[in-house]
Structures are given as C-alpha cells and as structure tokens.
Design an enzyme around this catalytic site. Structure first.
Site, PDB file in Angstrom:
ATOM      1  N   ASP A  72     -34.186 -19.763  53.661  1.00  0.00           N
ATOM      2  CA  ASP A  72     -35.286 -18.931  53.145  1.00  0.00           C
ATOM      3  C   ASP A  72     -36.439 -18.932  54.142  1.00  0.00           C
ATOM      4  O   ASP A  72     -36.711 -19.960  54.764  1.00  0.00           O
ATOM      5  CB  ASP A  72     -35.749 -19.492  51.784  1.00  0.00           C
ATOM      6  CG  ASP A  72     -36.409 -18.435  50.930  1.00  0.00           C
ATOM      7  OD1 ASP A  72     -37.463 -17.920  51.330  1.00  0.00           O
ATOM      8  OD2 ASP A  72     -35.878 -18.121  49.843  1.00  0.00           O
ATOM      9  N   ASN A  73     -37.123 -17.802  54.277  1.00  0.00           N
ATOM     10  CA  ASN A  73     -38.313 -17.769  55.144  1.00  0.00           C
ATOM     11  C   ASN A  73     -39.601 -17.949  54.330  1.00  0.00           C
ATOM     12  O   ASN A  73     -40.693 -17.865  54.874  1.00  0.00           O
ATOM     13  CB  ASN A  73     -38.374 -16.469  55.960  1.00  0.00           C
ATOM     14  CG  ASN A  73     -38.686 -15.246  55.098  1.00  0.00           C
ATOM     15  OD1 ASN A  73     -38.767 -15.347  53.874  1.00  0.00           O
ATOM     16  ND2 ASN A  73     -38.865 -14.102  55.727  1.00  0.00           N
TER      17      ASN A  73
ATOM     18  N   ASP B 257     -35.443 -17.205  58.962  1.00  0.00           N
ATOM     19  CA  ASP B 257     -35.310 -15.799  58.588  1.00  0.00           C
ATOM     20  C   ASP B 257     -33.833 -15.394  58.720  1.00  0.00           C
ATOM     21  O   ASP B 257     -33.182 -15.800  59.681  1.00  0.00           O
ATOM     22  CB  ASP B 257     -36.178 -14.973  59.548  1.00  0.00           C
ATOM     23  CG  ASP B 257     -36.428 -13.592  59.015  1.00  0.00           C
ATOM     24  OD1 ASP B 257     -37.562 -13.325  58.598  1.00  0.00           O
ATOM     25  OD2 ASP B 257     -35.479 -12.781  58.986  1.00  0.00           O
TER      26      ASP B 257
ATOM     27  N   TYR C  47     -36.773  -0.315  50.631  1.00  0.00           N
ATOM     28  CA  TYR C  47     -35.945  -1.196  49.790  1.00  0.00           C
ATOM     29  C   TYR C  47     -34.644  -0.490  49.415  1.00  0.00           C
ATOM     30  O   TYR C  47     -33.550  -1.013  49.645  1.00  0.00           O
ATOM     31  CB  TYR C  47     -36.746  -1.559  48.547  1.00  0.00           C
ATOM     32  CG  TYR C  47     -36.075  -2.546  47.613  1.00  0.00           C
ATOM     33  CD1 TYR C  47     -35.977  -3.894  47.949  1.00  0.00           C
ATOM     34  CD2 TYR C  47     -35.572  -2.128  46.377  1.00  0.00           C
ATOM     35  CE1 TYR C  47     -35.389  -4.802  47.072  1.00  0.00           C
ATOM     36  CE2 TYR C  47     -34.989  -3.035  45.507  1.00  0.00           C
ATOM     37  CZ  TYR C  47     -34.898  -4.378  45.853  1.00  0.00           C
ATOM     38  OH  TYR C  47     -34.305  -5.267  44.974  1.00  0.00           O
TER      39      TYR C  47
HETATM   40  P1  NAD Z   1     -37.694 -12.981  45.152  1.00  0.00           P
HETATM   41  O1  NAD Z   1     -38.665 -12.207  45.954  1.00  0.00           O
HETATM   42  O2  NAD Z   1     -38.199 -13.933  44.135  1.00  0.00           O
HETATM   43  O3  NAD Z   1     -36.718 -13.799  46.119  1.00  0.00           O
HETATM   44  C1  NAD Z   1     -36.336 -13.354  47.383  1.00  0.00           C
HETATM   45  C2  NAD Z   1     -36.222 -14.559  48.301  1.00  0.00           C
HETATM   46  O4  NAD Z   1     -35.818 -14.123  49.604  1.00  0.00           O
HETATM   47  C3  NAD Z   1     -37.554 -15.300  48.491  1.00  0.00           C
HETATM   48  O5  NAD Z   1     -37.358 -16.672  48.394  1.00  0.00           O
HETATM   49  C4  NAD Z   1     -38.000 -14.896  49.896  1.00  0.00           C
HETATM   50  O6  NAD Z   1     -38.846 -15.843  50.513  1.00  0.00           O
HETATM   51  C5  NAD Z   1     -36.662 -14.744  50.593  1.00  0.00           C
HETATM   52  N1  NAD Z   1     -36.705 -13.840  51.759  1.00  0.00           N
HETATM   53  C6  NAD Z   1     -37.229 -12.589  51.834  1.00  0.00           C
HETATM   54  N2  NAD Z   1     -37.041 -12.074  53.054  1.00  0.00           N
HETATM   55  C7  NAD Z   1     -36.352 -13.008  53.768  1.00  0.00           C
HETATM   56  C8  NAD Z   1     -35.865 -13.066  55.103  1.00  0.00           C
HETATM   57  N3  NAD Z   1     -36.028 -12.055  55.955  1.00  0.00           N
HETATM   58  N4  NAD Z   1     -35.216 -14.182  55.498  1.00  0.00           N
HETATM   59  C9  NAD Z   1     -35.043 -15.232  54.665  1.00  0.00           C
HETATM   60  N5  NAD Z   1     -35.484 -15.231  53.386  1.00  0.00           N
HETATM   61  C10 NAD Z   1     -36.136 -14.139  52.946  1.00  0.00           C
HETATM   62  O7  NAD Z   1     -36.711 -11.919  44.488  1.00  0.00           O
HETATM   63  P2  NAD Z   1     -35.580 -12.112  43.378  1.00  0.00           P
HETATM   64  O8  NAD Z   1     -36.000 -11.394  42.172  1.00  0.00           O
HETATM   65  O9  NAD Z   1     -35.166 -13.529  43.282  1.00  0.00           O
HETATM   66  O10 NAD Z   1     -34.395 -11.243  44.037  1.00  0.00           O
HETATM   67  C11 NAD Z   1     -33.342 -11.871  44.750  1.00  0.00           C
HETATM   68  C12 NAD Z   1     -32.386 -10.791  45.238  1.00  0.00           C
HETATM   69  O11 NAD Z   1     -31.875 -10.041  44.137  1.00  0.00           O
HETATM   70  C13 NAD Z   1     -33.056  -9.790  46.185  1.00  0.00           C
HETATM   71  O12 NAD Z   1     -32.162  -9.472  47.216  1.00  0.00           O
HETATM   72  C14 NAD Z   1     -33.287  -8.585  45.307  1.00  0.00           C
HETATM   73  O13 NAD Z   1     -33.278  -7.393  46.034  1.00  0.00           O
HETATM   74  C15 NAD Z   1     -32.112  -8.662  44.336  1.00  0.00           C
HETATM   75  N6  NAD Z   1     -32.439  -7.994  43.068  1.00  0.00           N
HETATM   76  C16 NAD Z   1     -33.309  -8.577  42.178  1.00  0.00           C
HETATM   77  C17 NAD Z   1     -33.624  -7.916  40.997  1.00  0.00           C
HETATM   78  C18 NAD Z   1     -34.537  -8.522  39.959  1.00  0.00           C
HETATM   79  O14 NAD Z   1     -34.779  -7.900  38.916  1.00  0.00           O
HETATM   80  N7  NAD Z   1     -35.056  -9.717  40.147  1.00  0.00           N
HETATM   81  C19 NAD Z   1     -33.072  -6.653  40.738  1.00  0.00           C
HETATM   82  C20 NAD Z   1     -32.239  -6.081  41.687  1.00  0.00           C
HETATM   83  C21 NAD Z   1     -31.908  -6.782  42.834  1.00  0.00           C
END
Ligand code: NAD
Ligand code: UDP
Length: 309
Positions: free
Chosen positions: A32-33, A57, A144
């Site tokens: 995680d970043n 990253d 996105y």
């Molecule tokens: P979140 O933002 O809480 O978690 C995303 C995580 O990815 C964070 O810990 C962030 O620090 C890390 N991150 C972001 N860019 C990064 C990079 N370049 N390198 C390394 N780490 C990176 O979001 P979430 O709700 O936990 O979503 C997780 C995944 O599920 C995402 O891919 C999101 O698109 C997908 N998703 C979530 C939902 C929802 O309702 N929560 C719906 C559709 C899809």
C-alpha cells in the site's frame, strides 16, 4: 500456507480482506502507498507472524513470490480519485499491468477489484455483466471509470494471450467499519455528519439511487470468487436492495437519533442516476448472496464511527 499479496490492503475493503485471509492461516503481504489507507486499519494484524506490510506504490516493480494476488489498490471515493486524476489512471492501468506481470512470473492467480462504475450512468437497470455500459470517456469520473475498464481489458488480454488465471469482480457501493471519516463517500459522510449533529449534505434532490452492500458480505464473495474454478468473471458483487440517497439520509438520521437537518448541494457532473446489481451470475457460479440487511450493517458502521470520533 498460501502466500497472498493484497494491494491496497490498508484501505477500507483491503483491511477486512487481510484480516480474513490471515485468520484462515495464510501468509498475507499488504502492499500500500497509504494514499487513502491507514495503519490504524491494519494495526491489529501487524503483530501476527503471518502478516507483512510493504509501503510501496503498485506502479513500481516488486520482486516477490506469491500464490495469489488481490488487486485493490486505487482510491475509490470520487473526491479522492479526482484529487490527482492522472495518478488514478496510472494506478489502474500501469499498476494493473505491473501486477499482471508479477502474476505471470509467479504463475499466481490474480483477482481485480473492478467496479459498477464500468457501467457508467447505466441505461440498463438492474445492471447485468453483459451490459457494456454508458461511460463518459472525458468527464471528471473518467479517470476512475476508464482506468478500471482498461484494467479489465488488460486482465482479459493476459488471460487470452498468456493463459493467466484471472478473476474480475465488479463491486457495487460497499460500506462498513474502517471507512475513513473524511473519505467523502455518502455513507461515511452522512454518518459522521449525523453523529456531529451537522447538516446532512445531499447532492442534488436525493432521488438518485444506490444499492449498498455490507463489507462482510462483499469479502465473502471476493474469497469465493478467488477460490472458484474455471470462472473468470466479470461478476457483480453487491446488494440488490436499492434505495434513494434521500432515503439513506433519513435512515441514518433515525438510527443515530440525530438532530441534523438535510440540506442540498449541487449534484456533481456525471453522477449516475441509478445503480443496482443483477447478482444472478454470482448466485449461480459462487452460491453467493448478501445476508446483512441495511439497518444491521449501518448499526455496526455507526458504532465504529462513534468510537472513531
Ligand atoms: P480505499 O480508498 O479505502 O482503499 C484503497 C487502498 O489502495 C488504500 O489503502 C490506498 O492507500 C491504496 N492505494 C491507492 N493507490 C495506490 C497505489 N498507487 N499504490 C499502492 N496503494 C494504493 O478504497 P476501498 O473502498 O477499500 O476500495 C478498494 C478497491 O475496491 C478499489 O480498487 C476500488 O476501486 C474497489 N471498489 C470499491 C467500492 C466500494 O464501494 N468501496 C466499489 C467499487 C470498487
Ligand atoms: N452523495 C451525497 N452526499 C454526500 C456524498 C455523496 O448526496 O455527502 C451522493 C453522490 O452524489 C452520489 C451518491 O451519494 O449520488 C453516492 O456517492 P458516493 O460518493 O458514495 O459513491 P458513487 O456511487 O457516486 O461512486
């Protein structure tokens, strides 16, 4: 003991996934970043001997040997993925290609956390996996939506070209503990506002709909998908119980016994009018359906935010 990489493992969904996978006795590496993730979300796991954190990253090279990859790294909240849209595209596309190369090198299975946003502002309702979507390629949400669509393309092309073992899930709006209080998504915003007796900010008139899935149901579907055989997806994972944003606001005010008033703010551009998953495919292929209803899920989430605030 399987060695499993979870990218985005310190985020909302990733932290629940890391917890489940470590509890099942796997060795879990969280990469995680920390853009939107937090150490708090994974602090309970850090002391375990089968959990490791790599602060990095996903765009950058990583030389490790794993059996499975869950690729969740990407900010999911509209204000946060629009904060640095170029980075969001790179995370989804360059990051996905990087993770697919790793999967290929290790002969690992890889699951991509895709999204209902690939359907855009849908003209078909509810949304089935066969629907190609209605996405604006040049709008504020495109970094996105199109990033995630391209990531799905890369997954399918690695599968066809190199035989990579892939799994694509399309996650619909999910909620629960470990969401960041300032994340900007509707459930966390409304609960935090209600607990502080501040105005509840509805964007537009509140007639737009979403279908909210509690995080434990989602995690259950994700691991079922990873463990499935001969099924690449894409498969929808979400709760088909659809409601308006106004109804969600009223429900949260009731459950928190809040004195908050509802106010209206402008609707952001390209905000989808309606969204509801058809989960027939998940039910038939994974024997999966959500079991936590909205009141129960919100109660648990409200409890989490009460402690957090
Ligand atoms: P979140 O933002 O809480 O978690 C995303 C995580 O990815 C964070 O810990 C962030 O620090 C890390 N991150 C972001 N860019 C990064 C990079 N370049 N390198 C390394 N780490 C990176 O979001 P979430 O709700 O936990 O979503 C997780 C995944 O599920 C995402 O891919 C999101 O698109 C997908 N998703 C979530 C939902 C929802 O309702 N929560 C719906 C559709 C899809
Ligand atoms: N929304 C709202 N008030 C808020 C945050 C969001 O009315 O404080 C609306 C938003 O415009 C959208 C819906 O709630 O119609 C869901 O927004 P969210 O950002 O959670 O996710 P989306 O499904 O739009 O990606």
């Amino acid at each position: 003991m399987k060695k499993i990489l979870v990218t985005g493992g310190a985020g909302f969904i990733g932290s629940h996934l890391c917890k489940k996978l470590t509890e099942e006795g796997n060795y879990v590496i969280c990469l995680d970043n920390f853009f939107t993730g937090s150490y708090d979300n994974i602090s309970g796991l850090a002391s375990g001997s089968n959990f490791e954190v790599i602060e990095q990253d996903i765009e950058h090279n990583i030389d490790i040997k794993v059996d499975e990859i869950y690729n969740l790294a990407c900010p999911a909240s509209p204000p946060l993925y629009q904060f640095n849209p170029v980075k969001t595209v790179r995370t989804s596309v360059v990051g996905m290609a990087n993770m697919l190369e790793l999967a290929r090198k290790c002969d690992a299975k890889i699951l991509q956390a895709s999204t209902s946003e690939v359907y855009g502002d849908p003209l078909e309702h509810p949304q089935k996996e066969t629907y190609w979507g209605n996405v604006n390629p040049i709008g504020l949400r495109s970094c996105y939506d199109e990033g995630k669509r391209c990531a799905e393309t890369l997954m399918m092309d690695y599968h066809r070209q190199f035989g990579t073992d892939i799994k694509i899930i399309r996650i619909f709006n999910s909620y629960g503990p470990n969401m960041h209080p300032n994340d900007g998504r509707v459930v966390s915003n409304f609960i935090v506002q209600a607990l502080k007796n501040e105005d509840i900010t509805i964007y537009g008139d509140g007639s737009q709909t979403r279908s909210f899935c509690y995080v434990s149901d989602l995690i259950n579907g994700m691991t079922k998908m990873m463990n499935s055989t001969c099924f690449t997806g894409p498969v929808n994972l979400g709760n088909p119980s659809e409601r308006t944003i106004l109804n969600l606001a009223e429900l949260i005010i009731k459950l928190t016994a809040s004195k908050s008033k509802i106010i209206h703010k402008p609707l952001p551009s390209d905000d989808p009018v309606k969204r509801k998953p058809d989960i027939t495919l998940a039910s038939e292929n994974l024997n999966w359906k959500p079991v936590v209803n909205i009141e129960e899920g919100l109660e648990r989430t409200i409890e989490y935010f009460r402690r957090k605030l």
